[in-house]
Design a protein around this motif. Sequence first.
Motif, short mmCIF file in Angstrom:
data_model
loop_
_atom_site.label_atom_id
_atom_site.label_comp_id
_atom_site.label_asym_id
_atom_site.label_seq_id
_atom_site.Cartn_x
_atom_site.Cartn_y
_atom_site.Cartn_z
N SER A 273 -1.94 19.23 -9.63
CA SER A 273 -0.96 18.47 -8.85
C SER A 273 -0.41 19.36 -7.75
CB SER A 273 0.17 17.95 -9.74
OG SER A 273 0.90 19.04 -10.30
N SER A 274 0.16 18.71 -6.73
CA SER A 274 0.70 19.44 -5.58
C SER A 274 1.84 18.63 -4.99
CB SER A 274 -0.39 19.67 -4.53
OG SER A 274 -0.92 18.43 -4.08
N PRO A 275 2.77 19.27 -4.28
CA PRO A 275 3.86 18.52 -3.63
C PRO A 275 3.30 17.51 -2.63
CG PRO A 275 4.33 20.88 -3.67
CD PRO A 275 2.91 20.72 -4.10
N ALA A 276 3.99 16.39 -2.50
CA ALA A 276 3.51 15.31 -1.64
C ALA A 276 4.67 14.54 -1.06
CB ALA A 276 2.57 14.37 -2.41
N VAL A 277 4.37 13.80 -0.01
CA VAL A 277 5.28 12.84 0.59
C VAL A 277 4.55 11.50 0.61
CG1 VAL A 277 6.57 12.19 2.66
CG2 VAL A 277 6.41 14.59 2.00
N THR A 278 5.21 10.42 0.23
CA THR A 278 4.57 9.11 0.14
C THR A 278 5.11 8.18 1.21
OG1 THR A 278 6.21 8.36 -1.49
CG2 THR A 278 4.19 9.35 -2.33
N LEU A 279 4.24 7.27 1.63
CA LEU A 279 4.58 6.22 2.59
C LEU A 279 4.35 4.88 1.93
CD1 LEU A 279 2.96 7.56 5.90
CD2 LEU A 279 5.36 7.71 5.21
N PHE B 90 9.09 8.25 1.28
CA PHE B 90 9.69 8.65 0.02
C PHE B 90 9.25 10.07 -0.32
CE2 PHE B 90 8.89 4.08 -0.10
CZ PHE B 90 10.15 3.59 -0.34
N GLY B 91 10.04 10.70 -1.17
CA GLY B 91 9.69 12.04 -1.63
C GLY B 91 10.11 13.15 -0.69
N VAL B 92 10.94 12.85 0.30
CA VAL B 92 11.40 13.87 1.25
C VAL B 92 12.66 14.53 0.69
CG1 VAL B 92 12.22 14.32 3.58
CG2 VAL B 92 10.41 12.63 3.18
N ARG B 93 12.63 15.84 0.60
CA ARG B 93 13.81 16.58 0.15
C ARG B 93 14.60 17.02 1.38
NH1 ARG B 93 12.45 21.09 -4.23
NH2 ARG B 93 14.71 21.28 -4.01
N LEU C 294 0.85 -1.19 0.00
CA LEU C 294 0.00 0.00 0.00
C LEU C 294 0.89 1.24 0.00
CD1 LEU C 294 -2.86 1.24 0.23
CD2 LEU C 294 -2.61 1.12 2.71
N VAL C 295 0.65 2.14 -0.92
CA VAL C 295 1.39 3.40 -1.03
C VAL C 295 0.42 4.54 -0.80
CG1 VAL C 295 2.81 4.86 -2.50
CG2 VAL C 295 3.04 2.38 -2.63
N LEU C 296 0.73 5.38 0.18
CA LEU C 296 -0.12 6.52 0.54
C LEU C 296 0.57 7.82 0.16
CD1 LEU C 296 -1.23 5.39 4.11
CD2 LEU C 296 -2.49 5.09 1.98
N ALA C 297 -0.17 8.73 -0.43
CA ALA C 297 0.33 10.06 -0.77
C ALA C 297 -0.25 11.07 0.22
CB ALA C 297 -0.05 10.44 -2.20
N ILE C 298 0.63 11.82 0.86
CA ILE C 298 0.22 12.84 1.84
C ILE C 298 0.41 14.19 1.17
CG2 ILE C 298 0.67 13.78 4.13
CD1 ILE C 298 1.86 11.03 4.85
N GLU D 277 6.54 16.70 5.68
CA GLU D 277 7.38 15.63 6.21
C GLU D 277 7.03 15.34 7.67
OE1 GLU D 277 12.13 14.66 7.01
OE2 GLU D 277 11.51 16.50 5.97
N ARG D 278 6.76 16.37 8.45
CA ARG D 278 6.41 16.14 9.86
C ARG D 278 5.08 15.41 9.99
NH1 ARG D 278 8.05 22.03 12.58
NH2 ARG D 278 10.33 21.72 12.49
N PHE D 279 4.10 15.80 9.16
CA PHE D 279 2.83 15.07 9.17
C PHE D 279 3.06 13.61 8.79
CE2 PHE D 279 0.80 19.37 8.19
CZ PHE D 279 0.36 19.53 9.50
N ALA D 280 3.90 13.37 7.78
CA ALA D 280 4.19 12.00 7.36
C ALA D 280 4.89 11.21 8.46
CB ALA D 280 5.03 12.01 6.08
N GLU D 281 5.76 11.85 9.21
CA GLU D 281 6.44 11.16 10.32
C GLU D 281 5.46 10.74 11.40
OE1 GLU D 281 9.39 13.91 11.56
OE2 GLU D 281 10.82 13.40 9.97
N ASP D 282 4.50 11.62 11.71
CA ASP D 282 3.48 11.26 12.71
C ASP D 282 2.65 10.06 12.24
OD1 ASP D 282 4.38 13.32 14.27
OD2 ASP D 282 2.86 14.76 13.56
#
Length: 634
Positions: free
Chosen positions: A296-302, A188-191, A139-143, A166-171
Amino acid sequence: MNLPQLAVRYRPIVLSTTLLLMAWGAITYFTIPRREDPEFTIRVCVISTQWPGAPAEKVEELITDKIEQQVISIEEVDHIRSTTVTGQSTIFVELDDRVPPAKIQAVWDKVRNRVDTISMPEESIKPFVNDEFGDTAVLVLAIHQVPVHGRTDVRPEDRYSLRQLERFAEDIQDDLRLLPGIAKVDMFGVREEAIFIETDLGNWSQLNLTTEQLERLANDRNIIQPGGEIDTSAGHFSVKPAGEFNAINEINQIASVVKTDEGGNSVYLTDLGLSVRRAYEDPARYYCRFGDPHGSSPAVTLGITMKSGSNIIEICDSVKNRIVELSDIEKRLPPDLAITPVSDQSENVSAKIGEVVLNVVEAVLIVVVVVFLVVGFRTSFVMAANIPIVVLMSIGFISLFGVQLEQISLAALIISLGLLVDNAVQVCDQARTNQIAGMEPFQAAIEGANTLAIPMLVGTLTTMAAFVPMLISLEGGGKEYVYSLPVTVSTTLALSWVLAMSLCVILAGLFIRAPKQDTPASPLVRLALAISSRLPFTRQHSSSLRRRIARAPLAETSCSSFMSKLACWRFDSNGLRYWQHFCCSVSSCRCRSVRNFFRTPIVTSSRSKFTCLRMRPLSNPMKSRSRSKLSSEN
């Protein structure tokens, strides 16, 4: 005593055992691990080494060749492949297919130990051994951020930075790691953030300062080391150095020594015209954005990876439920933050399992409809009942061999559906034929199963033999990947033969009955008779046929439209002998008197000729003198 006789004698035991095995298979169906692809061990690892700026020839000579010489000497290694480019060395290590999966991890540890003993050109160069790149995220989630309050776009002042995403994704990552069955949650997707010390080219050319000196000044000022411990009479204390950079202002206070005629003076970076700013690495290694038809918008994936033996559907559902709890119940996430599934393998698995269930239902309906149109409902019911019973029991048995519900095992079940019904069809058809010949129901079923037992067993074993070589000829990952195919097909076919010899015999004796003397079992034939009896030319020929048969010195006969029922008898020293045939012309009848009696077609239409004979015994043939004469003539 053979298997069919034992099954009939101990009917309660057979039926109870069948019900228990069906219940076991149904429970296993809901608890068996499910995934999209079969589990198999990847026998490849990657050794990557970075040496920025070094030419490819130097990287190959000082890094690639040394690693290859150490790794190729390991016994379990089959071969290696390497690629060397400027500043990068990549080596693929492949193991022999005969290495058991349980020993794979020990081999990778041996590879790491060999690599650690190799001396690198610089102390900062560290080869990295990666043996987990084959893990697949179920499962891949886009935040990402979405507009709220009826807006079509996010306002610039409300837009989240990459660091906030990134902080939201870490939580979310920390919460999902606690769910059962999840092996790891990768981000993934963290700069990465970076500190840039910049100036214009003209100013830099006037400074007597190099990038190496500037880097050394920053390292000397940024102390990231433990300060030690102090034991006193008042207690035990830990010492923490205060030289670590925590803000950009601290970096601005780095002093550089500038030599003058009067000596050296300390000058801050700001005094030298150098600006310090905090930003993201540029150029970025990769960009991550979530897009839909509206933009489209910037995102971080899990990426969520499940543990071995887990149920992919349960894991994905638990993750989605936890996301809903964080957003709607616990209110730990802002309303303008969306967590959208980008890739969900559980949907594919559910769809494939649904296809298998649909195929089972279609197979049952097809058997019921086709057989019902030919021989009636009772026989079709017994034949079709064997399909779901075999499938449920097969799911229970294949779980004992370590097979999971994935695309290979599901395909094997679909293949088996076209094969497992054959045994039941043959036993039921033979039992029905024996009943028409005059046998009792259970005796007809037992004799029919005994007659076909060996041919059906040979056919079943022949089909199984086409799949078993996959377990012998293949090795390594290929064998692990297709392992469930021969196991599932062989198990299903073996169970179909056993049930045909036991359960089908019981059901055939209980439900299958021979058709009545004057009523065909096929609904199509009954419909044809009903229609033809209403046609004028059929009634005329039928009356003529009755008059001709009434004058015949053969046996008691009757006629109904197209179907003629005629009893032909032959006597010998062993007593009465009879046979039964269906034919399309009088010439195929074995009785010479019948052929002489019917020299012309009985029923004739404009398209074809119909003469259908069915020979059956009479209640007491010795009462008729004409029949005795007929037997002496024959």
